[in-house]
Design a protein around this motif. Structure first.
Motif: not given
Length: 51
Positions: A1-17
């Protein structure tokens, strides 16, 4: 489930920003981010604060 990994990275980057720049979030954004993060087991959020 590669999309889940990208989703997690996106959300993590969003929170960090948001944290880096001291930006607030409303209740709906908080709920959406929390929901997405709940699917990302033990993914750390790394923040470098702006100067």
């Amino acid at each position: 489930m590669a999309a889940a990994g990208y989703r997690c990275q996106y959300v993590t980057d969003w929170v960090a920003g948001k944290t880096r720049w001291g930006l607030g979030i409303d209740a709906a954004e908080h709920a959406a981010l929390s929901e997405q993060r709940s699917h990302c087991a033990d993914v750390p959020v790394t923040v470098v604060l702006a100067r």
